[in-house]
Design an enzyme around this catalytic site. Structure first.
Site, mmCIF file in Angstrom:
data_model
loop_
_atom_site.group_PDB
_atom_site.id
_atom_site.type_symbol
_atom_site.label_atom_id
_atom_site.label_comp_id
_atom_site.label_asym_id
_atom_site.label_seq_id
_atom_site.Cartn_x
_atom_site.Cartn_y
_atom_site.Cartn_z
ATOM 1 N N HIS A 4 0.684 -11.596 1.738
ATOM 2 C CA HIS A 4 -0.208 -10.746 0.987
ATOM 3 C C HIS A 4 -0.892 -11.775 -0.040
ATOM 4 C CE1 HIS A 4 -1.663 -6.485 -0.006
ATOM 5 N NE2 HIS A 4 -2.504 -7.392 -0.211
ATOM 6 N N TYR A 7 0.801 -1.099 0.191
ATOM 7 C CA TYR A 7 -0.049 -0.113 0.046
ATOM 8 C C TYR A 7 0.874 1.205 0.194
ATOM 9 C CZ TYR A 7 -3.679 -3.043 1.424
ATOM 10 O OH TYR A 7 -4.482 -4.231 1.740
#
Length: 286
Positions: free
Chosen positions: A106, A48
């Protein structure tokens, strides 16, 4: 704030604030707003590119660190035991903390077995309080869970009223793994904010579409991390503790499940997109 006990005894809030697609420039402000209206679980990720904003916010918020629950995730470009270990230390630095409450892999690409071994070591070293997975489906989840010493405490998947993950919920319960919903409001798609079923139920309680959708997930025992950059919506999303959905309402919402996801992680094009994501979207590369 309701919590759930993970399979290693760690208590985790059931409702949190996610910072996916929150820009690095506004992340600090958003996280400060979220903490200000009551969130204690903050979910970020290396990919992110806003861990530093989260870290700045938690250092300034005035809430003791042990009252906050921080989640981050190891990205594909940091896969492998050595790279992952280095990236965990970098995430700790960016987050300005001595420990991460929950660390996830992730995506199920690259050397994620090596990554998980690094996460197990970080757990043993006290750098991480719980470890788990994100976007691991079916056989990939099962294979890793069966072959690693520390069972995943959390599995984060796309989960919302239109995609309720019944199959995966049944699979992971044997490992004591807790489901955590990303996109708990379907990322605003499929008319979730105008849906007549959610409206009718919400009208009974004086609640919004979003509040009903989030209450449903939490009532099903699913951790949810809605995202908004608007403080008033953050406050609205977390204000679901003062009502309960009836058994009839719960069953009505269960029937909204289409069984269809918005992201197919078995699609080769999606896999290529994710593998190349870091080089294409990392702001430091521009």
């Amino acid at each position: 704030m309701n919590t759930v006990k993970l399979n290693n005894g760690v208590e985790m809030p059931m409702l949190g604030y996610g910072v996916f697609l929150v820009s690095p420039e506004e992340c600090e402000r958003c996280v400060l707003d979220a903490i200000g209206v009551g969130y204690r679980l903050i979910d970020t990720a290396q990919a992110y590119y806003n861990e530093e904003g989260v870290g700045a916010a938690i250092s300034k918020c005035g809430v003791p660190r042990n009252e906050l629950f921080l989640t981050t995730k190891v990205w594909i470009s940091n896969a492998g035991e050595t790279n992952a270990a280095r990236s965990i230390d970098e995430s700790l630095r960016k987050l300005r903390t001595d420990y991460i409450d929950l660390l996830l892999i992730h995506q199920p690409f690259g050397d994620y077995y090596g990554t998980y071994r690094a996460m197990q070591q970080a757990y043993r070293d006290g750098k991480v309080r719980a470890i788990g997975l994100s976007n691991f489906y079916d056989a990939r989840f099962l294979d890793l869970a069966e072959n690693m010493e520390i069972k995943p405490a959390v599995l984060q998947l796309e989960t919302h009223v239109f995609f309720q993950q019944h199959k995966m919920r049944n699979l992971i319960k044997d490992y004591g793994t807790q489901l955590m919903a990303w996109g708990p409001l379907a990322q605003g798609a499929d008319g979730i904010f105008t849906n007549e079923t959610l409206k009718a139920i919400g009208d009974k309680y004086g609640k919004t579409h979003a509040q009903v959708a989030l209450k449903f997930l939490v009532s099903e025992g699913i951790i949810a991390i809605p995202k908004s950059t608007h403080k008033e919506r953050m406050a609205s999303n977390i204000a679901i503790g003062d009502f309960s959905l009836s058994a009839e309402d719960m069953e009505t919402i269960r029937k909204m499940d289409t069984g269809k996801s918005k992201v197919d992680f078995n699609d080769p094009a999606m896999a290529k997109y994710l593998i190349d994501y870091d080089k294409n979207f990392n702001p430091t590369n521009k």
